[in-house]
Design an enzyme around this catalytic site. Structure first.
Site, PDB file in Angstrom:
ATOM      1  N   GLY A 113      53.593  32.317  24.847  1.00 30.80           N
ATOM      2  CA  GLY A 113      53.453  31.113  25.827  1.00 30.80           C
ATOM      3  C   GLY A 113      54.035  31.045  26.955  1.00 30.80           C
ATOM      4  N   GLY A 114      54.862  30.133  27.391  1.00 33.78           N
ATOM      5  CA  GLY A 114      55.553  30.061  28.686  1.00 33.78           C
ATOM      6  C   GLY A 114      55.899  31.074  29.214  1.00 33.78           C
TER       7      GLY A 114
ATOM      8  N   GLY B 155      27.589  48.930  51.075  1.00 36.32           N
ATOM      9  CA  GLY B 155      28.515  47.622  51.157  1.00 36.32           C
ATOM     10  C   GLY B 155      29.834  47.986  50.746  1.00 36.32           C
ATOM     11  N   ALA B 156      29.990  49.494  49.908  1.00 36.47           N
ATOM     12  CA  ALA B 156      31.384  49.919  49.462  1.00 36.47           C
ATOM     13  C   ALA B 156      31.879  50.471  50.556  1.00 36.47           C
ATOM     14  CB  ALA B 156      31.051  50.879  48.283  1.00 36.47           C
TER      15      ALA B 156
END
Lengths: 473, 72
Positions: free
Chosen positions: A137-138, A366-367
Site C-alpha cells: 500500500g502506502g 535516431g539512436a
C-alpha cells in the site's frame, strides 16, 4: 564453559528488529538513535557508512507488522528533512504493511507527508531504499519515490495484496509472484537491485551510499597508463558482426567493479555507478548481447531516469555507444517508444554534469542522437578508429539508395557493384571521417588512451549539478 | 524451478551450442542467433541443466518463441 555474559540467556534477537537492521547498515559503533524507542513504528538514526555521515530510518515490523501511523510518519519526515539539512544521504529500511488502519485518515495524511518529504529531498540528497519484507500500500510508494530501490529475497512491493487481487480480478497469485524480486527486478522496473539475503542488501546500500555520498575528485594522472585489467578492447570480439556483453568493458573502464542498477530490466542498456579515476561516475552503455544493443521503449526510459538521477546528484556521465538503432515493431510503437525515447533525449539535453561519449563500434540513426551526441550537448564525443557513425549501416543504405542501379546490372556483376557502392558509402556518409569533419566527433582516440582521454575531458569540464528533482520516470 | 529462455526478437538460429542434458552456468552461450546483421549469443541466466532445446540450426524464431528450458 562458563557463561560470562547475561546476553546468552536471552532469546535470539528478532531479525526484524529495526535497531538491529540499522546497526547492520552503519559502520560498527557509529549508530546514534534519534530519540528513544517508542511505539511509533519507526526508528531513525544518524551514523556513518564507510566513515561518511548518513541518516537512516527503519519501520518496526515487530509492532503491528510495521504499519505506519502519524507518529511514525513524522519520524520518517524528520529523518529525511535532517538529511537534507545536513547534506547527507538518507537510507530507508522498509518492512511495513502500509498505513495503520486503526488511525484511519490520520495515517493516510501521515503517509502523504512522507511522500512529500521524499519529493522535497529529491535531487538534493541521495535517497536509497532497502525493502527487507513486505512493503504494501502506502509503504510501496515510499521506496518507489526514492533514487534507488534494493530488494532482499524476502522483500515484496505491491499496492494491493494477493487477497484483494483474488477477490477483484479472480487472479490467483502469491506475494512473491505478485511483488517479489523476480517481477520487480525483471518486469516492472520498480526495483534496481535484488539480493539473495538481507546482509547483502544492506551491503549494496552501503556501497551506493559511499558512491553517492562521498564522490571523490577526478585524478586523470591515475589513469594515464593502461594497467592490467583495464584493456577495454580485450572484452570485445574482433569481428564487428559479433555481439558481446558490454559489462566486462564497463568493468575495464572503471577503477573497480561498480554497482549495476536495473541489471535484469531492459538489459539492452546497462546503467552502472562506479569509481573512475578516483571519482564516482555513472556509466550508460548499449549492450549488444541483448536485442542486438537496440534501444527500445523500456531501455530509453531506464537510461533517462539514470541520467536525471546522476545529473541531480552531480555525478558525471560516461556513455559507451554501440547501437544499431531503435528496435522496430508494432509492439514498440504501441509501448510508446516515441514518448519514452523522448525522455532520453530530454534527459541528456537537460543534463549539466560533465558527460563524455565514446563510440566504440557503431552509432546509427535516431539512436545515435539519443546516446549523448554532440547535438544534445555532450562535453566531448570520442570514437575509436574503426567506429562507424551514420544514419544506418552502409550495406543497408546502399540497398535503399542504389536499388535501381543494382537492379539494372546483370546478377553476376551485382555483388561486385554492391561492394564498390558500400565502400563509397562508408567514405562519404559513414565511417568516422565525415563525423570528425562536421565536428560531431571531437577526436578519434586509441583504445589504450581511452581512460586518460575521458578522465581529462571530465576533469576539464566545469563541475555542475542539475537543479531538478529525480522523478521516477 | 524451470527457467524458460525465449527469443527477444525475430532472428535466425545460426548455431546451437549446447544440447539437452548439458550442464550450464550463468553466462554460458546456449545458441547464437543472427538478427539485425549481427551474431547474437543467447546466454543462460541461471546455473542448471538443459532440459530441452526447442530450436534447430536454420530455424526462424519470433519474439517470445521458446529456445531452451533450463532446470535449476
Amino acid at each position: 564453559m562458563t557463561t560470562t555474559s547475561a546476553s546468552t540467556d536471552q532469546p535470539a534477537a528478532d531479525h526484524r528488529d529495526p535497531e538491529l537492521r540499522l546497526r547492520g547498515l552503519f559502520d560498527a559503533g557509529t549508530l546514534r538513535l534519534a530519540g528513544a524507542r517508542d511505539n511509533s513504528g519507526v526508528l531513525w538514526a544518524r551514523g556513518e557508512v564507510d566513515g561518511a555521515p548518513a541518516v537512516a530510518f527503519a519501520t518496526d515490523a515487530t509492532t503491528m507488522g510495521g504499519a505506519m501511523g502519524m507518529d511514525g510518519c513524522l519520524d520518517v519526515v524528520d529523518a529525511i528533512d535532517t538529511a537534507v539539512r545536513e547534506h547527507v544521504p538518507v537510507i530507508g529500511l522498509w518492512h511495513s504493511g502500509g498505513a495503520r488502519l486503526a488511525e484511519g485518515v490520520l495515517a493516510l495524511d501521515g503517509v502523504g507527508r512522507v511522500f512529500a518529504a521524499m519529493v522535497r529531498a529529491s535531487g538534493r540528497v541521495p535517497q536509497i531504499s532497502v525493502v527487507l519484507g513486505p512493503a504494501a500500500g502506502g509503504a510501496a510508494y515510499g521506496p518507489a519515490l526514492t533514487d534507488i530501490v534494493i530488494m532482499s529475497k524476502a522483500g515484496r512491493i505491491f499496492v494491493t495484496g494477493p487477497e484483494v487481487v483474488r477477490s477483484v480480478t479472480g487472479e490467483q497469485v502469491d506475494m512473491e509472484r505478485l511483488g517479489g524480486p523476480e517481477p520487480h527486478g525483471r518486469r516492472s522496473g520498480v526495483v534496481h537491485i535484488t539480493t539473495k539475503d538481507d546482509a547483502s542488501a544492506l551491503e549494496q546500500a552501503r556501497a551506493l551510499t559511499a558512491l553517492l555520498g562521498r564522490q571523490g575528485r577526478l585524478s586523470p594522472a591515475d589513469v594515464a597508463d593502461q594497467t592490467e585489467g583495464h584493456d577495454l578492447t580485450k572484452a570485445m570480439p574482433a569481428e564487428a558482426s559479433r555481439a558481446y556483453d558490454v559489462k566486462p568493458v564497463i568493468k575495464a573502464l572503471l577503477d573497480a567493479p561498480g554497482v549495476e542498477l536495473h541489471g535484469k530490466w531492459a538489459p539492452n542498456v546497462v546503467t552502472t555507478l562506479g569509481r573512475f579515476a578516483g571519482r564516482t561516475v555513472g556509466v550508460i552503455a548499449n549492450n549488444p548481447l541483448r536485442l542486438g544493443g537496440c534501444l527500445d521503449a523500456a531501455s530509453a526510459e531506464k537510461a533517462a531516469r539514470f541520467v536525471r538521477m546522476c545529473d541531480s546528484l552531480g555525478v558525471p556521465l560516461i556513455v559507451l555507444v554501440d547501437v544499431p538503432g531503435y528496435l522496430p515493431g508494432v509492439g514498440q510503437e504501441w509501448e510508446g517508444v516515441v514518448r519514452r525515447g523522448a525522455k532520453l533525449l530530454h534527459a541528456f539535453a537537460e543534463a549539466v554534469v560533465p558527460r563524455v561519449t565514446l563510440v566504440t563500434r557503431k552509432a546509427y540513426g535516431g539512436a545515435y542522437i539519443a546516446m549523448n551526441s554532440r547535438s544534445l550537448g555532450a562535453t566531448a564525443v570520442y570514437a575509436w578508429p574503426n567506429a562507424e557513425i551514420a544514419v544506418m549501416g552502409a550495406s543497408a543504405a546502399v540497398n535503399i539508395l542504389h536499388r535501381k542501379k543494382l537492379a539494372a546490372v546483370p546478377p553476376e556483376e551485382r555483388e561486385e557493384l554492391r561492394a564498390t557502392l558500400i565502400e563509397q558509402q562508408v567514405q562519404t556518409a559513414g565511417g568516422v571521417g565525415r563525423a570528425l569533419e562536421i565536428g560531431v566527433v571531437d577526436d578519434v582516440i586509441e583504445p589504450e588512451k581511452t581512460r586518460l582521454r575521458i578522465a581529462e575531458a571530465l576533469a576539464n569540464a566545469p563541475a555542475a549539478r542539475g537543479e531538478h528533482g529525480n522523478i521516477p520516470l | 524451478m524451470a527457467e524458460e529462455i525465449r527469443a527477444e526478437m525475430v532472428a535466425n538460429v545460426w548455431k546451437v551450442v549446447v544440447a539437452a542434458g548439458d550442464s550450464v552456468e550463468e553466462g554460458d552461450t546456449l545458441v547464437i542467433l543472427e538478427s539485425m546483421k549481427m551474431e547474437i549469443p543467447v546466454v543462460a541466466e541461471v546455473d542448471g541443466v538443459v532440459a530441452q532445446m526447442a530450436v534447430n540450426e536454420g530455424d526462424v524464431v519470433q519474439e517470445g518463441d521458446l529456445i531452451a528450458v533450463i532446470e535449476d
